[in-house]
Design an enzyme around this catalytic site. Sequence first.
Site, PDB file in Angstrom:
ATOM      1  N   LYS A  13      81.815 -12.986  47.494  1.00 50.32           N
ATOM      2  CA  LYS A  13      83.041 -12.179  47.471  1.00 50.32           C
ATOM      3  C   LYS A  13      83.491 -11.794  48.879  1.00 50.32           C
ATOM      4  CE  LYS A  13      80.768  -7.862  45.960  1.00 50.32           C
ATOM      5  NZ  LYS A  13      79.544  -8.191  46.693  1.00 50.32           N
ATOM      6  N   ARG A  88      81.932   0.093  42.915  1.00 55.01           N
ATOM      7  CA  ARG A  88      80.718  -0.511  42.363  1.00 55.01           C
ATOM      8  C   ARG A  88      80.209   0.282  41.164  1.00 55.01           C
ATOM      9  NH1 ARG A  88      78.930  -3.157  47.286  1.00 55.01           N
ATOM     10  NH2 ARG A  88      77.176  -4.549  46.989  1.00 55.01           N
ATOM     11  N   ARG A 123      71.536 -16.819  53.778  1.00 49.87           N
ATOM     12  CA  ARG A 123      72.653 -16.000  54.280  1.00 49.87           C
ATOM     13  C   ARG A 123      72.333 -15.421  55.656  1.00 49.87           C
ATOM     14  NH1 ARG A 123      76.074 -11.757  50.843  1.00 49.87           N
ATOM     15  NH2 ARG A 123      74.227 -10.458  50.686  1.00 49.87           N
ATOM     16  N   ARG A 156      70.089 -10.123  56.704  1.00 52.22           N
ATOM     17  CA  ARG A 156      70.157  -8.746  56.220  1.00 52.22           C
ATOM     18  C   ARG A 156      68.812  -8.334  55.644  1.00 52.22           C
ATOM     19  NH1 ARG A 156      75.553  -8.134  52.646  1.00 52.22           N
ATOM     20  NH2 ARG A 156      74.127  -6.735  51.566  1.00 52.22           N
ATOM     21  N   ARG A 167      68.887  -5.576  43.506  1.00 54.16           N
ATOM     22  CA  ARG A 167      70.346  -5.477  43.648  1.00 54.16           C
ATOM     23  C   ARG A 167      71.041  -6.150  42.468  1.00 54.16           C
ATOM     24  NH1 ARG A 167      71.366  -8.083  49.097  1.00 54.16           N
ATOM     25  NH2 ARG A 167      73.535  -7.450  48.799  1.00 54.16           N
TER      26      ARG A 167
HETATM   27  P1  AMP Z   1      77.277  -5.318  50.289  1.00 54.10           P
HETATM   28  O1  AMP Z   1      77.425  -5.768  51.694  1.00 54.10           O
HETATM   29  O2  AMP Z   1      78.615  -5.117  49.615  1.00 54.10           O
HETATM   30  O3  AMP Z   1      76.344  -6.187  49.478  1.00 54.10           O
HETATM   31  O4  AMP Z   1      76.605  -3.855  50.329  1.00 54.10           O
HETATM   32  C1  AMP Z   1      75.309  -3.672  50.860  1.00 54.10           C
HETATM   33  C2  AMP Z   1      74.719  -2.372  50.382  1.00 54.10           C
HETATM   34  O5  AMP Z   1      75.555  -1.281  50.802  1.00 54.10           O
HETATM   35  C3  AMP Z   1      74.612  -2.216  48.884  1.00 54.10           C
HETATM   36  O6  AMP Z   1      73.451  -2.819  48.348  1.00 54.10           O
HETATM   37  C4  AMP Z   1      74.603  -0.702  48.738  1.00 54.10           C
HETATM   38  O7  AMP Z   1      73.339  -0.156  49.078  1.00 54.10           O
HETATM   39  C5  AMP Z   1      75.595  -0.259  49.795  1.00 54.10           C
HETATM   40  N1  AMP Z   1      76.969  -0.224  49.259  1.00 54.10           N
HETATM   41  C6  AMP Z   1      78.043  -0.982  49.622  1.00 54.10           C
HETATM   42  N2  AMP Z   1      79.134  -0.666  48.906  1.00 54.10           N
HETATM   43  C7  AMP Z   1      78.749   0.307  48.049  1.00 54.10           C
HETATM   44  C8  AMP Z   1      79.415   1.032  47.015  1.00 54.10           C
HETATM   45  N3  AMP Z   1      80.706   0.817  46.724  1.00 54.10           N
HETATM   46  N4  AMP Z   1      78.695   1.956  46.324  1.00 54.10           N
HETATM   47  C9  AMP Z   1      77.403   2.209  46.615  1.00 54.10           C
HETATM   48  N5  AMP Z   1      76.708   1.549  47.550  1.00 54.10           N
HETATM   49  C10 AMP Z   1      77.364   0.597  48.269  1.00 54.10           C
END
Ligand code: AMP
Length: 210
Positions: A13, A88, A123, A156, A167
Amino acid sequence: MKIIFLGAPGAGKGTQADRTALRLGIPTISTGAIIRAALANGTEMGQKAKQFIERGALVPDDVVIGIIRERLAESDCKDGFILDGFPRTVPQAIALDAMGVKLDAVLSIEVSDEEILGRMTGRRVCAKCGTSYHIATLPAKDGVHCDKCGTELTVRADDAPEVVKSRLEVYHSTTEPLKDYYAKVGNLRLVDGIGTVDEISERTLKALGV
Ligand code: AMP
């Protein structure tokens, strides 16, 4: 246009959100990238988020809702934006509605868990500007530095297989119900996330009607 990209971690995404944003001339807002930058800079918000991110849990709603509220108030968002990784949870979606945001589309990039577990090991991410790469499907030009800002790419911490499993569980239990939430409003569109990055971009633009 105001668009949300939904999808499991590793569904692509972020990559599709960035490409679509470039095409439409609007910013991508990635809560994950904002939180990772705060972590790297050692800010108070970054310190708060660290314990959640590292175990693959969600950061509390009030923290991410605050991030989005501030970011959407910036002038580059006035003609539209793409949200990558927000909302989320259902309370986050309700908070977005309460901010008066009228969405044009909610795209969900659909990829199976098996495919995701296979993808995550490749990744790589730029900790400075947030751009994502993949060693096999979307490599950086020299393989090790970000094409956009030259920073050395990293893995990451939350892409470790055990953390990815958590996750995915969080995605299915807490984020996937948003598909129903937006289907009821009538703006959910599903995009098949299996294929090359270009193929998925094509499907994404078609789903948006642009
Ligand atoms: P992402 O890069 O979108 O996969 O986000 C990495 C991590 O950031 C997630 O696993 C969460 O711990 C935190 N995170 C990002 N966006 C959100 C959100 N909208 N709500 C809660 N945690 C978030």
